[in-house]
Design a protein around this motif. Sequence first.
Motif, PDB file in Angstrom:
ATOM      1  N   ASP A 186      12.606  17.719  -2.190  1.00 41.64           N
ATOM      2  CA  ASP A 186      11.697  18.869  -2.300  1.00 41.64           C
ATOM      3  C   ASP A 186      10.277  18.407  -2.632  1.00 41.64           C
ATOM      4  O   ASP A 186       9.298  18.915  -2.067  1.00 41.64           O
ATOM      5  CB  ASP A 186      12.190  19.832  -3.380  1.00 41.64           C
ATOM      6  CG  ASP A 186      13.353  20.691  -2.920  1.00 41.64           C
ATOM      7  OD1 ASP A 186      13.660  20.684  -1.702  1.00 41.64           O
ATOM      8  OD2 ASP A 186      13.967  21.355  -3.771  1.00 41.64           O
ATOM      9  N   LEU A 187      10.161  17.442  -3.550  1.00 39.24           N
ATOM     10  CA  LEU A 187       8.840  16.927  -3.906  1.00 39.24           C
ATOM     11  C   LEU A 187       8.169  16.273  -2.704  1.00 39.24           C
ATOM     12  O   LEU A 187       6.968  16.462  -2.463  1.00 39.24           O
ATOM     13  CB  LEU A 187       8.956  15.925  -5.053  1.00 39.24           C
ATOM     14  CG  LEU A 187       9.343  16.492  -6.424  1.00 39.24           C
ATOM     15  CD1 LEU A 187       9.525  15.352  -7.424  1.00 39.24           C
ATOM     16  CD2 LEU A 187       8.297  17.473  -6.932  1.00 39.24           C
ATOM     17  N   ARG A 188       8.948  15.510  -1.945  1.00 41.62           N
ATOM     18  CA  ARG A 188       8.386  14.886  -0.742  1.00 41.62           C
ATOM     19  C   ARG A 188       7.903  15.945   0.245  1.00 41.62           C
ATOM     20  O   ARG A 188       6.807  15.826   0.814  1.00 41.62           O
ATOM     21  CB  ARG A 188       9.435  13.990  -0.088  1.00 41.62           C
ATOM     22  CG  ARG A 188       8.963  13.375   1.225  1.00 41.62           C
ATOM     23  CD  ARG A 188      10.054  12.546   1.888  1.00 41.62           C
ATOM     24  NE  ARG A 188       9.644  12.163   3.237  1.00 41.62           N
ATOM     25  CZ  ARG A 188      10.403  11.500   4.090  1.00 41.62           C
ATOM     26  NH1 ARG A 188      11.612  11.119   3.742  1.00 41.62           N
ATOM     27  NH2 ARG A 188       9.958  11.183   5.291  1.00 41.62           N
ATOM     28  N   ALA A 189       8.691  17.006   0.426  1.00 47.23           N
ATOM     29  CA  ALA A 189       8.306  18.076   1.347  1.00 47.23           C
ATOM     30  C   ALA A 189       7.034  18.780   0.888  1.00 47.23           C
ATOM     31  O   ALA A 189       6.269  19.305   1.710  1.00 47.23           O
ATOM     32  CB  ALA A 189       9.449  19.083   1.485  1.00 47.23           C
ATOM     33  N   GLN A 190       6.802  18.786  -0.418  1.00 45.00           N
ATOM     34  CA  GLN A 190       5.601  19.411  -0.979  1.00 45.00           C
ATOM     35  C   GLN A 190       4.390  18.479  -0.950  1.00 45.00           C
ATOM     36  O   GLN A 190       3.307  18.849  -1.396  1.00 45.00           O
ATOM     37  CB  GLN A 190       5.878  19.854  -2.414  1.00 45.00           C
ATOM     38  CG  GLN A 190       6.911  20.968  -2.534  1.00 45.00           C
ATOM     39  CD  GLN A 190       7.429  21.137  -3.948  1.00 45.00           C
ATOM     40  OE1 GLN A 190       6.736  20.831  -4.922  1.00 45.00           O
ATOM     41  NE2 GLN A 190       8.648  21.645  -4.086  1.00 45.00           N
ATOM     42  N   GLY A 191       4.574  17.249  -0.445  1.00 46.80           N
ATOM     43  CA  GLY A 191       3.455  16.330  -0.301  1.00 46.80           C
ATOM     44  C   GLY A 191       3.230  15.396  -1.463  1.00 46.80           C
ATOM     45  O   GLY A 191       2.163  14.759  -1.559  1.00 46.80           O
ATOM     46  N   ALA A 192       4.215  15.274  -2.363  1.00 44.97           N
ATOM     47  CA  ALA A 192       4.070  14.365  -3.497  1.00 44.97           C
ATOM     48  C   ALA A 192       4.028  12.915  -3.017  1.00 44.97           C
ATOM     49  O   ALA A 192       4.590  12.562  -1.976  1.00 44.97           O
ATOM     50  CB  ALA A 192       5.222  14.566  -4.483  1.00 44.97           C
ATOM     51  N   THR A 193       3.365  12.067  -3.794  1.00 49.36           N
ATOM     52  CA  THR A 193       3.302  10.630  -3.519  1.00 49.36           C
ATOM     53  C   THR A 193       4.189   9.927  -4.535  1.00 49.36           C
ATOM     54  O   THR A 193       3.955  10.033  -5.740  1.00 49.36           O
ATOM     55  CB  THR A 193       1.855  10.120  -3.623  1.00 49.36           C
ATOM     56  OG1 THR A 193       1.017  10.890  -2.753  1.00 49.36           O
ATOM     57  CG2 THR A 193       1.772   8.649  -3.243  1.00 49.36           C
ATOM     58  N   ASN A 201       0.511  16.756 -13.894  1.00 50.01           N
ATOM     59  CA  ASN A 201      -0.183  16.906 -12.609  1.00 50.01           C
ATOM     60  C   ASN A 201      -0.701  15.570 -12.063  1.00 50.01           C
ATOM     61  O   ASN A 201      -1.897  15.384 -11.823  1.00 50.01           O
ATOM     62  CB  ASN A 201      -1.327  17.913 -12.753  1.00 50.01           C
ATOM     63  CG  ASN A 201      -0.823  19.330 -12.908  1.00 50.01           C
ATOM     64  OD1 ASN A 201      -0.430  19.969 -11.929  1.00 50.01           O
ATOM     65  ND2 ASN A 201      -0.794  19.822 -14.139  1.00 50.01           N
ATOM     66  N   PRO A 202       0.222  14.623 -11.849  1.00 48.44           N
ATOM     67  CA  PRO A 202      -0.191  13.296 -11.390  1.00 48.44           C
ATOM     68  C   PRO A 202      -0.492  13.248  -9.902  1.00 48.44           C
ATOM     69  O   PRO A 202      -0.058  14.102  -9.125  1.00 48.44           O
ATOM     70  CB  PRO A 202       1.035  12.434 -11.706  1.00 48.44           C
ATOM     71  CG  PRO A 202       2.185  13.381 -11.519  1.00 48.44           C
ATOM     72  CD  PRO A 202       1.680  14.710 -12.041  1.00 48.44           C
ATOM     73  N   LYS A 203      -1.219  12.194  -9.514  1.00 51.02           N
ATOM     74  CA  LYS A 203      -1.410  11.901  -8.100  1.00 51.02           C
ATOM     75  C   LYS A 203      -0.237  11.080  -7.555  1.00 51.02           C
ATOM     76  O   LYS A 203       0.128  11.199  -6.388  1.00 51.02           O
ATOM     77  CB  LYS A 203      -2.705  11.104  -7.895  1.00 51.02           C
ATOM     78  CG  LYS A 203      -3.988  11.909  -8.057  1.00 51.02           C
ATOM     79  CD  LYS A 203      -5.197  11.038  -7.764  1.00 51.02           C
ATOM     80  CE  LYS A 203      -6.478  11.846  -7.795  1.00 51.02           C
ATOM     81  NZ  LYS A 203      -6.563  12.813  -6.697  1.00 51.02           N
ATOM     82  N   ILE A 204       0.330  10.218  -8.410  1.00 49.32           N
ATOM     83  CA  ILE A 204       1.414   9.325  -8.004  1.00 49.32           C
ATOM     84  C   ILE A 204       2.503   9.355  -9.058  1.00 49.32           C
ATOM     85  O   ILE A 204       2.224   9.309 -10.259  1.00 49.32           O
ATOM     86  CB  ILE A 204       0.913   7.876  -7.849  1.00 49.32           C
ATOM     87  CG1 ILE A 204      -0.137   7.785  -6.734  1.00 49.32           C
ATOM     88  CG2 ILE A 204       2.070   6.916  -7.544  1.00 49.32           C
ATOM     89  CD1 ILE A 204      -0.783   6.421  -6.621  1.00 49.32           C
ATOM     90  N   THR A 219       0.846  -1.184   0.000  1.00 53.92           N
ATOM     91  CA  THR A 219       0.000   0.000   0.000  1.00 53.92           C
ATOM     92  C   THR A 219       0.883   1.236   0.000  1.00 53.92           C
ATOM     93  O   THR A 219       1.869   1.308   0.751  1.00 53.92           O
ATOM     94  CB  THR A 219      -0.915   0.020   1.240  1.00 53.92           C
ATOM     95  OG1 THR A 219      -1.791  -1.106   1.177  1.00 53.92           O
ATOM     96  CG2 THR A 219      -1.747   1.289   1.300  1.00 53.92           C
ATOM     97  N   LEU A 220       0.542   2.196  -0.851  1.00 57.40           N
ATOM     98  CA  LEU A 220       1.243   3.479  -0.917  1.00 57.40           C
ATOM     99  C   LEU A 220       0.264   4.555  -0.478  1.00 57.40           C
ATOM    100  O   LEU A 220      -0.770   4.774  -1.121  1.00 57.40           O
ATOM    101  CB  LEU A 220       1.734   3.735  -2.347  1.00 57.40           C
ATOM    102  CG  LEU A 220       2.427   5.066  -2.628  1.00 57.40           C
ATOM    103  CD1 LEU A 220       3.746   5.174  -1.854  1.00 57.40           C
ATOM    104  CD2 LEU A 220       2.678   5.234  -4.122  1.00 57.40           C
ATOM    105  N   ALA A 221       0.569   5.220   0.632  1.00 58.16           N
ATOM    106  CA  ALA A 221      -0.316   6.242   1.174  1.00 58.16           C
ATOM    107  C   ALA A 221      -0.082   7.583   0.494  1.00 58.16           C
ATOM    108  O   ALA A 221       1.004   7.861  -0.013  1.00 58.16           O
ATOM    109  CB  ALA A 221      -0.101   6.371   2.679  1.00 58.16           C
TER     110      ALA A 221
END
Length: 236
Positions: A181-188, A154-157, A26-28
């Motif tokens: 940086d992407l992780r800090a911005q909330g990217a999955t 503009n993907p979700k994942i 599972t990927l949250a």
Amino acid sequence: MTGLLEVSDLDVRYGASQILFGVGFTLAAGQTLALLGRNGAGKSTTMKALAGLLPARKGSMRLAGRDVTGAPPYRLARLGLAYVPEDRQVFAAHTVEDNLLIAQKPGPEGETAWTLTRIWESFPLLVPLRRRPAGRLSGGEQQMLAIARALIGNPKILLLDEPSEGLAPLVVASIAHLLRDLRAQGATILLAEQNLHFCLSIASDALIIDKGQIVYRDTVAGLNANHEIRSRYLAL
């Protein structure tokens, strides 16, 4: 635990040879998950199956609560799954900017956070190369372009297959900085890698795949502290 991407009991074959055996995870939303393993362990096959490029013989996949088992790649892309393959596959005869414009689209719910302007701001190394044919870029520049091209949809994942492989250390450091940086911005992000060191400052959690099966799950910090598991499954 429910997640943005839920994979269950996935079996995949190449012809008569079975490559994946009951892969599930599972990927949250907002998570950066590393899929680690040696060459030939099944990482790229997993990524291609998730992107719809390889049919699953068995198992299921749900994206944002929707059953997408067996969905073709174009449908998964429209639903918010972006795949950056190991060999990048940029449009070699087109310029850097054209590669981005070709891929530009709103997200599945009309999201437009990633614009061309934001891409130039986030990928400053690409700015002076915007008029250059993508086939004339270095490997590292092509990797940056491939990630940028995925994001402008503009993907979700974001699925990243071996983003550090074969690149110079300075380029690898730049890509690591970008992914942090992407992780800090909330990217999955699901990141397939064999380089644990590269993943340490990027991913929060890790899976290890070996001989087509998930054999270990933990935080990246927990994996880094587990010498026995690293020696068994990740040592070259």
